[in-house]
Design a protein around this motif. Structure first.
Motif, PDB file in Angstrom:
ATOM      1  N   VAL A  20       0.831  -1.213   0.000  1.00  6.53           N
ATOM      2  CA  VAL A  20       0.000   0.000   0.000  1.00  6.53           C
ATOM      3  C   VAL A  20       0.860   1.256   0.000  1.00  6.53           C
ATOM      4  N   PHE A  21       1.849   1.285   0.881  1.00  2.09           N
ATOM      5  CA  PHE A  21       2.665   2.491   0.973  1.00  2.09           C
ATOM      6  C   PHE A  21       3.663   2.613  -0.168  1.00  2.09           C
ATOM      7  N   LEU A  26       5.125   6.285  -4.482  1.00  2.00           N
ATOM      8  CA  LEU A  26       5.270   6.640  -5.897  1.00  2.00           C
ATOM      9  C   LEU A  26       4.409   7.848  -6.246  1.00  2.00           C
ATOM     10  N   ALA A  27       3.184   7.855  -5.754  1.00  2.00           N
ATOM     11  CA  ALA A  27       2.270   8.949  -6.034  1.00  2.00           C
ATOM     12  C   ALA A  27       2.761  10.246  -5.402  1.00  2.00           C
ATOM     13  N   VAL A  28       3.261  10.147  -4.183  1.00  2.00           N
ATOM     14  CA  VAL A  28       3.740  11.333  -3.470  1.00  2.00           C
ATOM     15  C   VAL A  28       4.977  11.916  -4.144  1.00  2.00           C
ATOM     16  N   VAL A  55       5.673  11.637   4.695  1.00  2.00           N
ATOM     17  CA  VAL A  55       4.867  10.549   4.150  1.00  2.00           C
ATOM     18  C   VAL A  55       5.726   9.297   3.969  1.00  2.00           C
ATOM     19  N   TRP A  56       7.013   9.490   3.622  1.00  2.00           N
ATOM     20  CA  TRP A  56       7.888   8.360   3.339  1.00  2.00           C
ATOM     21  C   TRP A  56       8.288   7.562   4.585  1.00  2.00           C
ATOM     22  N   GLU A  84       8.259  -0.521  -4.016  1.00  2.00           N
ATOM     23  CA  GLU A  84       8.229   0.725  -4.780  1.00  2.00           C
ATOM     24  C   GLU A  84       9.187   0.632  -5.967  1.00  2.00           C
ATOM     25  N   LEU A  85      10.344   0.042  -5.753  1.00  2.00           N
ATOM     26  CA  LEU A  85      11.311  -0.146  -6.834  1.00  2.00           C
ATOM     27  C   LEU A  85      10.719  -1.039  -7.918  1.00  2.00           C
TER      28      LEU A  85
END
Length: 204
Positions: A20-21, A26-28, A55-56, A84-85
């Motif tokens: 989820v994060f 990625l969006a942030v 946020v990270w 995320e990668l």
């Protein structure tokens, strides 16, 4: 201590939050680029990412707040970075390294409280230490060390505030909200969901 051992449900929760994060991160990142661009005319582009940097650190603090066991903050943050990668972050393996660094900062905060305090203070400290750890890394990796000391201090201050807001306040509200729904009733956070008291693990 038995209560400190991970169970299958813990691994599943960490995996869910990691995925989820990863998507949120990625969006942030795109949001940070847009914010930096918007602040450029004001000469404040250097603060675009700082405003939302907290946020990270959210994967680490929210997972730790829900599960409340050693190692959860570090591994969840690392997992979020790895996913995320895989989702397409262009940073390469450095993304995983930053996840490790940020997760280590959060983990240290909870360790300072001996994994017994799970409240806004410990979560805010987790965010602050994550911010500090990654900032020290960026001083050299991103050559921030070449910037004026006053600018560096201002960036770090904004990053600290962001860390407290997102990793502290927002994550606590999110965790408490989940606890009230009963979705995480089988985790430590669900123990006192109705009373609102801070869960504290007792020594055997």
């Amino acid at each position: 201590m038995k209560a400190s051992k991970w169970e299958l449900k813990d691994v599943i929760m960490m995996a869910i939050l990691g995925v989820v994060f990863a998507a949120v991160y990625l969006a942030v990142f795109q949001g940070g680029l847009a914010l930096s661009t918007a602040l450029t005319p004001l000469g404040l582009s250097a603060f675009g990412f700082e405003i939302i940097y907290g946020v990270w650190f959210m994967a680490a603090t929210l997972a730790a707040y829900i599960i409340r066991k050693p190692g959860v903050a570090l591994i969840t943050e690392l997992l979020a970075a790895a996913v995320e990668l895989l989702m397409g972050n262009s940073g390469g393996l450095t993304v995983v390294l930053t996840g490790l660094i940020q997760g280590a900062g959060a983990e240290l905060a909870f360790a300072i409280f001996r994994y017994k305090k799970w409240n806004l203070l410990s979560m805010s400290l987790a965010g602050i230490l994550s911010a500090l750890f990654i900032f020290c890394y960026e001083l050299y990796y991103l050559n921030y060390i070449a910037l004026a000391p006053a600018l560096l201090a201002a960036q770090l201050a904004v990053r600290f505030v962001s860390a407290v807001v997102f990793s502290g306040v927002v994550c606590k509200l999110a965790g408490d909200g989940l606890a009230k729904t009963g979705v995480v009733k089988s985790y430590a956070i669900g123990v006192n969901a109705d009373t609102g008291k801070v869960y504290e693990e007792e020594d055997d």
